[in-house]
Design a protein around this motif. Sequence first.
Motif, PDB file in Angstrom:
ATOM      1  N   SER A   7       0.703  -0.956  -0.181  1.00 44.51           N
ATOM      2  CA  SER A   7       0.014   0.278  -0.277  1.00 44.51           C
ATOM      3  C   SER A   7       1.350   1.318   0.495  1.00 44.51           C
ATOM      4  O   SER A   7       0.981   2.188  -0.802  1.00 44.51           O
ATOM      5  CB  SER A   7      -0.663   0.309   1.980  1.00 44.51           C
ATOM      6  OG  SER A   7      -1.746  -1.420   1.273  1.00 44.51           O
ATOM      7  N   ARG A   8       2.251   0.864   0.755  1.00 44.49           N
ATOM      8  CA  ARG A   8       2.886   2.503   0.926  1.00 44.49           C
ATOM      9  C   ARG A   8       3.673   2.739  -0.488  1.00 44.49           C
ATOM     10  O   ARG A   8       3.895   3.840  -0.891  1.00 44.49           O
ATOM     11  CB  ARG A   8       3.749   2.111   1.913  1.00 44.49           C
ATOM     12  CG  ARG A   8       4.995   3.266   2.186  1.00 44.49           C
ATOM     13  CD  ARG A   8       5.657   3.678   3.170  1.00 44.49           C
ATOM     14  NE  ARG A   8       6.434   4.300   3.356  1.00 44.49           N
ATOM     15  CZ  ARG A   8       7.468   4.128   3.015  1.00 44.49           C
ATOM     16  NH1 ARG A   8       8.451   3.654   2.211  1.00 44.49           N
ATOM     17  NH2 ARG A   8       8.335   5.749   2.925  1.00 44.49           N
TER      18      ARG A   8
ATOM     19  N   VAL B 120       2.564   2.104  -3.160  1.00 42.14           N
ATOM     20  CA  VAL B 120       1.808   2.476  -4.690  1.00 42.14           C
ATOM     21  C   VAL B 120       1.546   3.661  -4.010  1.00 42.14           C
ATOM     22  O   VAL B 120       1.706   4.564  -5.231  1.00 42.14           O
ATOM     23  CB  VAL B 120       0.489   1.965  -4.394  1.00 42.14           C
ATOM     24  CG1 VAL B 120      -0.689   2.465  -4.982  1.00 42.14           C
ATOM     25  CG2 VAL B 120       0.645   0.165  -4.570  1.00 42.14           C
ATOM     26  N   ARG B 121       1.338   4.522  -2.840  1.00 41.87           N
ATOM     27  CA  ARG B 121       1.020   5.723  -2.653  1.00 41.87           C
ATOM     28  C   ARG B 121       2.076   6.637  -2.852  1.00 41.87           C
ATOM     29  O   ARG B 121       2.271   7.820  -3.599  1.00 41.87           O
ATOM     30  CB  ARG B 121       0.610   6.007  -1.038  1.00 41.87           C
ATOM     31  CG  ARG B 121      -1.199   5.609  -0.412  1.00 41.87           C
ATOM     32  CD  ARG B 121      -0.874   6.259   0.494  1.00 41.87           C
ATOM     33  NE  ARG B 121      -0.182   5.844   1.488  1.00 41.87           N
ATOM     34  CZ  ARG B 121       0.058   4.619   2.831  1.00 41.87           C
ATOM     35  NH1 ARG B 121      -1.373   3.563   2.210  1.00 41.87           N
ATOM     36  NH2 ARG B 121       0.866   4.064   3.288  1.00 41.87           N
TER      37      ARG B 121
ATOM     38  N   LEU C 150      -6.469  -6.981  -0.672  1.00 42.86           N
ATOM     39  CA  LEU C 150      -5.442  -5.818  -1.101  1.00 42.86           C
ATOM     40  C   LEU C 150      -6.753  -4.322  -1.197  1.00 42.86           C
ATOM     41  O   LEU C 150      -6.638  -3.692  -2.361  1.00 42.86           O
ATOM     42  CB  LEU C 150      -4.347  -5.907  -2.007  1.00 42.86           C
ATOM     43  CG  LEU C 150      -3.339  -6.071  -1.356  1.00 42.86           C
ATOM     44  CD1 LEU C 150      -2.693  -6.456  -3.273  1.00 42.86           C
ATOM     45  CD2 LEU C 150      -2.377  -5.047  -0.814  1.00 42.86           C
TER      46      LEU C 150
ATOM     47  N   VAL D 101      -6.178  -0.765  -1.046  1.00 39.90           N
ATOM     48  CA  VAL D 101      -5.767  -0.136  -2.172  1.00 39.90           C
ATOM     49  C   VAL D 101      -6.492   0.399  -3.075  1.00 39.90           C
ATOM     50  O   VAL D 101      -6.486   0.476  -4.436  1.00 39.90           O
ATOM     51  CB  VAL D 101      -4.362  -1.417  -2.453  1.00 39.90           C
ATOM     52  CG1 VAL D 101      -3.319   0.293  -3.767  1.00 39.90           C
ATOM     53  CG2 VAL D 101      -3.967  -1.249  -1.123  1.00 39.90           C
TER      54      VAL D 101
ATOM     55  N   VAL E   4      -3.586   6.218  -6.268  1.00 38.86           N
ATOM     56  CA  VAL E   4      -3.968   6.412  -4.883  1.00 38.86           C
ATOM     57  C   VAL E   4      -2.321   6.588  -4.907  1.00 38.86           C
ATOM     58  O   VAL E   4      -1.187   6.263  -4.874  1.00 38.86           O
ATOM     59  CB  VAL E   4      -3.459   5.271  -4.687  1.00 38.86           C
ATOM     60  CG1 VAL E   4      -3.283   4.734  -3.112  1.00 38.86           C
ATOM     61  CG2 VAL E   4      -4.728   4.204  -5.520  1.00 38.86           C
TER      62      VAL E   4
ATOM     63  N   ALA F 291      -3.649   1.516  -8.771  1.00 37.45           N
ATOM     64  CA  ALA F 291      -3.857   0.584  -8.810  1.00 37.45           C
ATOM     65  C   ALA F 291      -5.257  -0.366  -9.868  1.00 37.45           C
ATOM     66  O   ALA F 291      -5.506   0.947 -10.065  1.00 37.45           O
ATOM     67  CB  ALA F 291      -4.553  -0.010  -7.367  1.00 37.45           C
TER      68      ALA F 291
END
Length: 594
Positions: A80-81, A83-84, A97, A100, A181, A186
């Motif tokens: 998740s981090r 992707v951000r 996920l 996300v 994101v 995503a």
Amino acid sequence: MKAKFNAALFYDDTLRQVANDGERNYWPVYYAEILARIGLPYALVGPDELCAEALENYSVLLMPPSGENYLRPAQVEAVSRWVRLGGLLVGFGTRGLDAVFGISLAETIPQADDEFSPSSFIRLSHEQWTVPLLPRDERDCALPVLAPMQCISAVDCQELAHLYSIFGKDLRCPAVTYRTVGKGAACYWAYDLAHCVWAMHQGRPVLKDYDGDGQLKTRDGIAISPWSGELPYADVMLFTLRRILAEHHAVFLHQLPPAPDGAIPDALFHWGGDDCGWQDDFISAAQFMKDLGLPYHINIMQGPAGNTLLSRENYAKLKKLGCEVGIQFRFTFEGIDDPYAFTKEDMEFQLDTHRAAYGEMPVVTVFGRCEWTGWSEPARWLAELGLKGDNNRFSQPGIIPNPLNTLAFGFGTAYPFHYYEDWRRQNRRLEFTCQPISDYECGFRYPEDKIDFSKLHRSIDLAEFWNLALNMFRHPFYIVRTRSAPESIKEALVYMQKQGMNPLHLASDQMCLWWHARSASAIESIHIEESTVSVRTHTAYPAGCIIQLLSSEREPILVEIDGKPAVYKMREQHNVRWLYVAMPSGYASAVVRY
């Protein structure tokens, strides 16, 4: 800013072992084939690499299906981090996920019958990214999904494809989504794309006479019913994936090679056919093709007693005309009951007879009537005997014995693909390829012996639209003994010229050898620095390869290979501009600057 583009495919071999131990195929094995087919360079990452430190090395992460509780909280947070901070995450029915991807699962639609049957179908729905991937007259096309399908709801997502039941009911939910994101994005596919494409390509195991025509043939394995296969459904799905990845600076190894002079083709046509036992026809057909400037391939069969039906003298004449000569294996003959199955020993006997007669090992083969047995077994036997590819996937569903003037993509694709084993042999990839027959004697009707160019023109139009590699299957018998068949071949060349096409013509062996060389080639690295893209390739094909990338709205100011001007082409295609660059054989570095 300087960055290196790297893609990663998540793979956990323990999941394959568990599936195989349970006597099941592990469908995610086929993601490696999918990424090879679209030409995306990638690295495999395992469970231990789903951490912040390892993910920093990648721009894209592709996640096959996994169970609800497969991912640990720390892995979910790391992905998740990542992707951000700018990564692109692509999931295929991936659980764990949801936050996300911005989706939630309502239910899963099972396949209608077995693991080779459809569960539903999708339609491309994004006006900018996905709808233009289809010809204008086909933009309502239904793409069958041969895998369980998730019904999902999505928040703050763009819908790229929409979901329908197998009966055509709008299920009012997306099938493919995309969302921003943070600095990344995503993309979620609500089904296992590898399962769908693999089942479509290789079809179901031919264990009985499914279509009721009294014979076991590859057509019994076609899994897309009730869809007709008028379009290459699997290819369209892969073009959709390629389009998404291209938005994030991916560079692809194109499916077509350059021409010998380095030119970049718009489509590839490979020409071959079977003999029917008339030796004079072989020579006349090969001469006709040579006079048109076309390569040609003839598969020579044997008689019921294992005798060769082509003299060594005529074999030499064919080779002198530049005609490739392969072997047509035959397991049934008139007056002999259909045995419904054959063995490696049957093949070996015929191959030994062929080699003894002509002194050469064939490269590509076909089975008479496109007979087949089992799933991957005949491909494995052929590979073990030293052959490299076949033309055994006849793509038209149905029981018409010899459906001339047919354009179909019953196995979902126009391009070659590798066969894979089932769970009994650990789902391994075979070093043996299939060249599915898509254009089967298009352009004329027989026995009327009348020209009918409509399907021929459509075949060429589709090949140009998608840059396909199209199998143009033409028998010597019709070339020599009808008026309309040779006229249709001439018309193909005339029509290509009228359309302003730059086609590349190969014979069957040449096509097979290109695909194997492409599999041994690679994009070694991709670097992006402000308005400059640098790509290093290694190519195992004498004519080189072509790289493909999304281009900006303006022409590049510089395209060089190893410091010298490069051959390249800009195409307005599918609502975007693609740049194609011809790379030489061996190692080479390209620089594109805007």
